[in-house]
Scaffold this active site. Structure first.
Site, mmCIF file in Angstrom:
data_model
loop_
_atom_site.group_PDB
_atom_site.id
_atom_site.type_symbol
_atom_site.label_atom_id
_atom_site.label_comp_id
_atom_site.label_asym_id
_atom_site.label_seq_id
_atom_site.Cartn_x
_atom_site.Cartn_y
_atom_site.Cartn_z
ATOM 1 N N ASP A 191 0.877 -1.080 0.016
ATOM 2 C CA ASP A 191 0.045 0.131 0.050
ATOM 3 C C ASP A 191 0.867 1.455 -0.045
ATOM 4 O O ASP A 191 2.197 1.257 0.189
ATOM 5 C CB ASP A 191 -0.929 -0.199 1.250
ATOM 6 C CG ASP A 191 -2.153 -0.867 0.911
ATOM 7 O OD1 ASP A 191 -2.452 -1.665 -0.101
ATOM 8 O OD2 ASP A 191 -2.676 -1.052 2.175
ATOM 9 N N LYS A 238 -4.036 2.948 -2.341
ATOM 10 C CA LYS A 238 -5.525 3.588 -2.697
ATOM 11 C C LYS A 238 -5.413 4.596 -1.786
ATOM 12 O O LYS A 238 -5.648 4.443 -0.547
ATOM 13 C CB LYS A 238 -6.564 2.576 -2.270
ATOM 14 C CG LYS A 238 -6.583 1.104 -3.227
ATOM 15 C CD LYS A 238 -7.581 0.489 -2.576
ATOM 16 C CE LYS A 238 -9.138 0.892 -3.269
ATOM 17 N NZ LYS A 238 -9.190 0.775 -4.672
ATOM 18 N N MET A 286 -9.510 7.821 8.343
ATOM 19 C CA MET A 286 -9.930 8.543 7.109
ATOM 20 C C MET A 286 -10.775 9.640 7.276
ATOM 21 O O MET A 286 -11.779 9.539 6.545
ATOM 22 C CB MET A 286 -10.357 7.395 6.153
ATOM 23 C CG MET A 286 -9.102 6.497 5.830
ATOM 24 S SD MET A 286 -9.527 5.059 4.960
ATOM 25 C CE MET A 286 -10.475 4.022 6.277
#
Length: 269
Positions: free
Chosen positions: A54, A75, A190
């Site tokens: 990642d 991502k 997030m």
């Protein structure tokens, strides 16, 4: 199967498991600081033929696998990135080629990391796999900021929440009123993009305007930033701060403990 391998370099003596050809290990790399990588993770790095990683996995950690091919599968919100289904199927393809595959994810693979989805795909295609947990940023990152997610004087519960769903919007399935009433401490992954929406929802549900909030960006890394504010001031203070993802939001009285437990600040002083 033979689950033993010769002593990998750089590891203390033990019966370390072998990452065998055709297997996929889903591994958490921790919140950022390479020292927070587990020994099982390091063992996997030493053996892997290919590392599918990642965006939040540092070069310092990837350098521990000089023999392995590196495939970026990050991502990041608002930026072009591979579809999750394509990433999962790529793991299957690599395993079917007889590769020793390490899927390396920031934090813990099963905490808002899509590790469960990837494991499901591996099961569906008959690919053997192993889960290697990692330290989640919602625990380790807050600890580096001097914020305990549990403290007997303040809370007997903590709730982990994602700040956006698959569409990129604030999750419509979350009952903010129930969270506001029932969770003494909220740890939001997030959440920067939708901080105003989240704060307004919690305030509307009865959460106190003056409740302490911390935002921890680039947790555990040299560039770590910590902003302390209140729920009512969260969105405006974020706009002024310039703090950007990746970041963890923590809402609760525990945040006030940072005033005495900021161990990095104490060292710097």
């Amino acid at each position: 199967m033979n689950d033993k391998t010769p002593q990998p370099p750089g590891l203390p003596p033990s019966d370390w498991p072998e990452l065998q050809p055709g297997w996929v290990w889903l591994c958490g790399a921790g919140p950022g600081d390479p020292g927070l990588m587990t020994l099982h993770g390091l063992n996997a790095l030493r053996q892997a033929d290919v590392v599918v990683h990642d965006a939040l996995v540092s070069d310092a950690i990837l350098d521990w696998a000089p023999q392995a091919e590196k495939i970026f599968a990050g991502k990041r919100g608002g930026k072009p990135s591979a579809k999750q289904s394509d990433i999962s199927l790529r793991l299957v393809e690599l395993a079917c080629e007889g590769k020793r595959v390490l899927r390396l994810k920031g934090g813990d693979p099963f905490v808002f990391g899509r590790g469960g989805e990837e494991a499901q795909t591996l099961v569906q295609h008959g690919v053997p796999f192993r889960i290697v947990p990692g330290i989640s940023a919602g625990i380790g990152g807050l600890a580096y900021a001097g914020i305990p997610v549990t403290h007997r004087e303040f809370n007997q519960s903590v709730t982990f929440v994602t700040g956006h769903d698959q569409s990129g919007e604030t999750p419509s399935s979350l009952d903010w009123e129930a969270l506001a009433r029932g969770s003494q401490v909220l740890v939001i992954y997030m959440g920067i993009k939708h901080a105003r929406v989240i704060a307004d929802a919690l305030l509307a549900a009865g959460r106190a305007a003056e409740e302490p909030v911390a935002v921890v960006s680039n947790a555990t890394l040299p560039g770590q930033q910590v902003m302390e504010t209140t729920l009512a001031q969260l969105a405006d203070d974020l706009d002024r701060s310039g703090i950007e993802p990746p970041a963890i939001l923590c809402v609760g009285r525990n945040v006030a403990m940072r005033q005495i437990l900021d161990w990095q600040g104490l060292q710097a002083g």
